[in-house]
Design a protein around this motif. Structure first.
Motif, PDB file in Angstrom:
ATOM      1  N   CYS A   8     -30.619-113.467  -6.465  1.00  0.00           N
ATOM      2  CA  CYS A   8     -31.123-113.193  -5.121  1.00  0.00           C
ATOM      3  C   CYS A   8     -32.050-111.978  -5.179  1.00  0.00           C
ATOM      4  CB  CYS A   8     -29.963-112.934  -4.164  1.00  0.00           C
ATOM      5  SG  CYS A   8     -30.496-112.576  -2.478  1.00  0.00           S
ATOM      6  N   PRO A   9     -33.276-112.103  -4.689  1.00  0.00           N
ATOM      7  CA  PRO A   9     -34.223-110.985  -4.750  1.00  0.00           C
ATOM      8  C   PRO A   9     -33.724-109.709  -4.071  1.00  0.00           C
ATOM      9  CG  PRO A   9     -35.359-113.020  -4.160  1.00  0.00           C
ATOM     10  CD  PRO A   9     -33.890-113.314  -4.132  1.00  0.00           C
ATOM     11  N   THR A  10     -32.866-109.841  -3.069  1.00  0.00           N
ATOM     12  CA  THR A  10     -32.382-108.648  -2.350  1.00  0.00           C
ATOM     13  C   THR A  10     -31.414-107.816  -3.180  1.00  0.00           C
ATOM     14  OG1 THR A  10     -30.574-109.894  -1.320  1.00  0.00           O
ATOM     15  CG2 THR A  10     -32.656-109.776  -0.098  1.00  0.00           C
ATOM     16  N   CYS A  11     -30.962-108.372  -4.318  1.00  0.00           N
ATOM     17  CA  CYS A  11     -30.020-107.635  -5.163  1.00  0.00           C
ATOM     18  C   CYS A  11     -30.681-107.003  -6.391  1.00  0.00           C
ATOM     19  CB  CYS A  11     -28.887-108.555  -5.626  1.00  0.00           C
ATOM     20  SG  CYS A  11     -27.835-109.138  -4.293  1.00  0.00           S
ATOM     21  N   ILE A  12     -31.966-107.303  -6.611  1.00  0.00           N
ATOM     22  CA  ILE A  12     -32.667-106.753  -7.772  1.00  0.00           C
ATOM     23  C   ILE A  12     -32.691-105.233  -7.697  1.00  0.00           C
ATOM     24  CG2 ILE A  12     -34.948-106.544  -8.869  1.00  0.00           C
ATOM     25  CD1 ILE A  12     -35.424-109.466  -8.230  1.00  0.00           C
ATOM     26  N   GLY A  13     -32.604-104.592  -8.844  1.00  0.00           N
ATOM     27  CA  GLY A  13     -32.593-103.129  -8.907  1.00  0.00           C
ATOM     28  C   GLY A  13     -31.267-102.675  -9.473  1.00  0.00           C
ATOM     29  N   THR A  14     -30.497-102.009  -8.665  1.00  0.00           N
ATOM     30  CA  THR A  14     -29.157-101.603  -9.111  1.00  0.00           C
ATOM     31  C   THR A  14     -28.200-102.790  -9.142  1.00  0.00           C
ATOM     32  OG1 THR A  14     -28.401-101.115  -6.862  1.00  0.00           O
ATOM     33  CG2 THR A  14     -29.435 -99.307  -8.085  1.00  0.00           C
ATOM     34  N   GLY A  15     -28.472-103.804  -8.295  1.00  0.00           N
ATOM     35  CA  GLY A  15     -27.546-104.933  -8.169  1.00  0.00           C
ATOM     36  C   GLY A  15     -26.242-104.536  -7.513  1.00  0.00           C
ATOM     37  N   MET A  16     -26.224-103.373  -6.862  1.00  0.00           N
ATOM     38  CA  MET A  16     -24.965-102.837  -6.320  1.00  0.00           C
ATOM     39  C   MET A  16     -24.874-102.982  -4.802  1.00  0.00           C
ATOM     40  SD  MET A  16     -23.112 -99.160  -6.954  1.00  0.00           S
ATOM     41  CE  MET A  16     -23.999 -98.110  -5.826  1.00  0.00           C
ATOM     42  N   ARG A  17     -23.753-103.499  -4.352  1.00  0.00           N
ATOM     43  CA  ARG A  17     -23.458-103.586  -2.929  1.00  0.00           C
ATOM     44  C   ARG A  17     -22.166-102.832  -2.664  1.00  0.00           C
ATOM     45  NH1 ARG A  17     -27.455-105.428  -0.239  1.00  0.00           N
ATOM     46  NH2 ARG A  17     -27.437-107.521  -1.122  1.00  0.00           N
ATOM     47  N   VAL A  18     -22.233-101.840  -1.793  1.00  0.00           N
ATOM     48  CA  VAL A  18     -21.048-101.078  -1.385  1.00  0.00           C
ATOM     49  C   VAL A  18     -20.649-101.546   0.002  1.00  0.00           C
ATOM     50  CG1 VAL A  18     -20.073 -98.794  -0.961  1.00  0.00           C
ATOM     51  CG2 VAL A  18     -21.805 -99.084  -2.747  1.00  0.00           C
ATOM     52  N   SER A  19     -19.432-102.060   0.138  1.00  0.00           N
ATOM     53  CA  SER A  19     -18.947-102.595   1.410  1.00  0.00           C
ATOM     54  C   SER A  19     -17.696-101.850   1.865  1.00  0.00           C
ATOM     55  CB  SER A  19     -18.615-104.084   1.290  1.00  0.00           C
ATOM     56  OG  SER A  19     -19.731-104.816   0.860  1.00  0.00           O
ATOM     57  N   VAL A  20     -17.620-101.594   3.155  1.00  0.00           N
ATOM     58  CA  VAL A  20     -16.450-100.943   3.732  1.00  0.00           C
ATOM     59  C   VAL A  20     -15.978-101.792   4.903  1.00  0.00           C
ATOM     60  CG1 VAL A  20     -15.558 -98.870   4.859  1.00  0.00           C
ATOM     61  CG2 VAL A  20     -17.291 -98.660   3.063  1.00  0.00           C
ATOM     62  N   MET A  21     -14.682-102.088   4.940  1.00  0.00           N
ATOM     63  CA  MET A  21     -14.082-102.871   6.019  1.00  0.00           C
ATOM     64  C   MET A  21     -13.433-101.913   7.011  1.00  0.00           C
ATOM     65  SD  MET A  21     -13.515-106.416   6.226  1.00  0.00           S
ATOM     66  CE  MET A  21     -12.884-107.067   4.688  1.00  0.00           C
ATOM     67  N   LEU A  22     -13.855-102.039   8.291  1.00  0.00           N
ATOM     68  CA  LEU A  22     -13.381-101.101   9.303  1.00  0.00           C
ATOM     69  C   LEU A  22     -12.716-101.819  10.476  1.00  0.00           C
ATOM     70  CD1 LEU A  22     -16.746-100.146   8.697  1.00  0.00           C
ATOM     71  CD2 LEU A  22     -15.561 -98.047   9.299  1.00  0.00           C
ATOM     72  N   SER A  23     -11.719-101.178  11.055  1.00  0.00           N
ATOM     73  CA  SER A  23     -11.045-101.669  12.255  1.00  0.00           C
ATOM     74  C   SER A  23     -11.542-100.844  13.442  1.00  0.00           C
ATOM     75  CB  SER A  23      -9.525-101.522  12.101  1.00  0.00           C
ATOM     76  OG  SER A  23      -8.863-101.882  13.284  1.00  0.00           O
ATOM     77  N   LEU A  24     -12.240-101.509  14.395  1.00  0.00           N
ATOM     78  CA  LEU A  24     -12.934-100.780  15.459  1.00  0.00           C
ATOM     79  C   LEU A  24     -12.555-101.271  16.863  1.00  0.00           C
ATOM     80  CD1 LEU A  24     -16.447-100.828  13.737  1.00  0.00           C
ATOM     81  CD2 LEU A  24     -14.722 -99.007  13.619  1.00  0.00           C
ATOM     82  N   PRO A  25     -11.275-101.367  17.159  1.00  0.00           N
ATOM     83  CA  PRO A  25     -10.873-101.881  18.474  1.00  0.00           C
ATOM     84  C   PRO A  25     -11.230-100.963  19.635  1.00  0.00           C
ATOM     85  CG  PRO A  25      -8.973-101.064  17.275  1.00  0.00           C
ATOM     86  CD  PRO A  25     -10.114-101.059  16.309  1.00  0.00           C
ATOM     87  N   ALA A  26     -11.179 -99.649  19.444  1.00  0.00           N
ATOM     88  CA  ALA A  26     -11.463 -98.727  20.554  1.00  0.00           C
ATOM     89  C   ALA A  26     -12.921 -98.808  20.972  1.00  0.00           C
ATOM     90  CB  ALA A  26     -11.086 -97.298  20.164  1.00  0.00           C
ATOM     91  N   LEU A  27     -13.824 -98.871  19.993  1.00  0.00           N
ATOM     92  CA  LEU A  27     -15.244 -99.012  20.320  1.00  0.00           C
ATOM     93  C   LEU A  27     -15.502-100.322  21.062  1.00  0.00           C
ATOM     94  CD1 LEU A  27     -16.908 -97.609  17.076  1.00  0.00           C
ATOM     95  CD2 LEU A  27     -17.149 -96.666  19.383  1.00  0.00           C
TER      96      LEU A  27
END
Length: 323
Positions: free
Chosen positions: A143-162
């Motif tokens: 996938c062209p969007t991953c070229i370079g570092t090839g790194m994706r950092v993902s964080v899963m958040l629980s946001l009920p108050a917002l």
């Protein structure tokens, strides 16, 4: 270090890598994918556990998807496998969109530890197998969007108050201008079931790994701050407390619960713990329930193959027995 576990469920870092001299997976014949898989097994079997997906039962495979350990796409292809560390916190998908999708998992906000672990696995693999790499562009990915570092950092958040105060769209609009993508808990084109959302970096080309980590960390800390502010706004509101306690009561006594309803109930219980309304169950227990209430994960945990028609009954039983 504040791991922000009141808001952040998990951290995941993923590296996309391909093997030099081989076509991308979507252009490979089955025999070519098997040849690559054999090469990987022969070179890495002494360091890691390697499980071919055709040797894993269907319930376990689908459970791994429900728990966000592997992608649905991995199940749709032949000659695929998992490369796993001893503690299972490092799981590499083989022959998914890229030849290697290396993943590191941590609970709460712990990007540095996840990064240190994944870099070691990446190094171990690259010592045995040469990656496709360009001095001009970096790691070559399907996938062209991953070229370079090839790194994706993902964080899963629980946001009920917002969500409850109607500020979620505003916060998401602010961070979308910072090169951050927002998805539901099951990835692209999914909704935030149970008020759970994923954020991750969009850019991988022309940016250092350290800068990606710092960017995601800063955005996460901003969202955490906004969610905590929203929880303060909601304190002492009887309608909110009523929603939370009703959710707790339903979860403790209901006989039938759908997956969608369960996610909403557990989200309310989770914020109830954080706001001090519920003190006889731990956050870790609720997070474990969130992870384990998919139909296939239930089947695996209960060690029983039950029909689809019984899913909501079994889920309710499982939740009741763990609350």
């Amino acid at each position: 270090m504040d791991r922000c576990e009141d808001v952040v469920l998990t951290t995941r870092i993923r590296l996309a890598r391909n093997v030099k001299g081989y076509k991308f997976t979507n252009n490979m014949l089955d025999r070519e994918k098997q040849e690559l898989l054999d090469k990987i097994k022969n070179n890495l079997k002494e360091k890691y556990t390697i499980l071919e997906l055709n040797n894993i039962d269907e319930v376990t495979k689908k459970s791994l998807v429900e728990k966000h350990i592997i992608s649905k796409e991995l199940l749709l292809s032949n000659n695929t496998a998992l490369l796993m560390s001893e503690d299972n916190n490092l799981v590499t998908m083989i022959n998914e969109e890229d030849h290697f999708r290396i993943q590191s998992f941590k609970s709460g906000l712990d990007i540095e530890s996840a990064y240190n672990n994944i870099i070691q696995m990446d190094k171990n693999i690259s010592e045995k197998i040469e990656y496709a790499y360009s001095n001009d562009y970096g790691y070559i990915t399907a996938c062209p969007t991953c070229i370079g570092t090839g790194m994706r950092v993902s964080v899963m958040l629980s946001l009920p108050a917002l969500e409850k105060i109607g500020a979620l769209d505003k916060v998401f609009y602010e961070i979308s201008n910072l090169g951050i993508s927002i998805r539901g808990m099951y990835g692209e084109n999914t909704k935030g079931e149970g008020s759970i959302y994923q954020i991750s970096n969009q850019k991988t080309l022309g940016i250092k790994e350290e800068d990606i980590i710092e960017q995601v960390k800063q955005v996460t800390n901003y969202i955490v701050k906004q969610e905590r502010k929203a929880r303060e706004i909601l304190k002492n509101e009887i309608e909110v407390e009523n929603q939370i306690m009703r959710a707790y009561g339903i979860a403790k006594y209901a006989k039938i619960i759908s997956n969608k309803e369960a996610m909403k109930l557990l989200s309310n219980i989770r914020i109830g713990i954080n706001m001090g309304y519920i003190n006889d169950i731990s956050l870790e227990k609720i997070d474990s329930l969130i992870e384990n209430i998919g139909i296939n994960t239930l089947r695996k945990n209960l060690k029983e193959e039950f029909p689809k028609e019984e899913e909501n009954i079994r889920r309710a039983d499982y939740i009741r027995s763990n609350i």
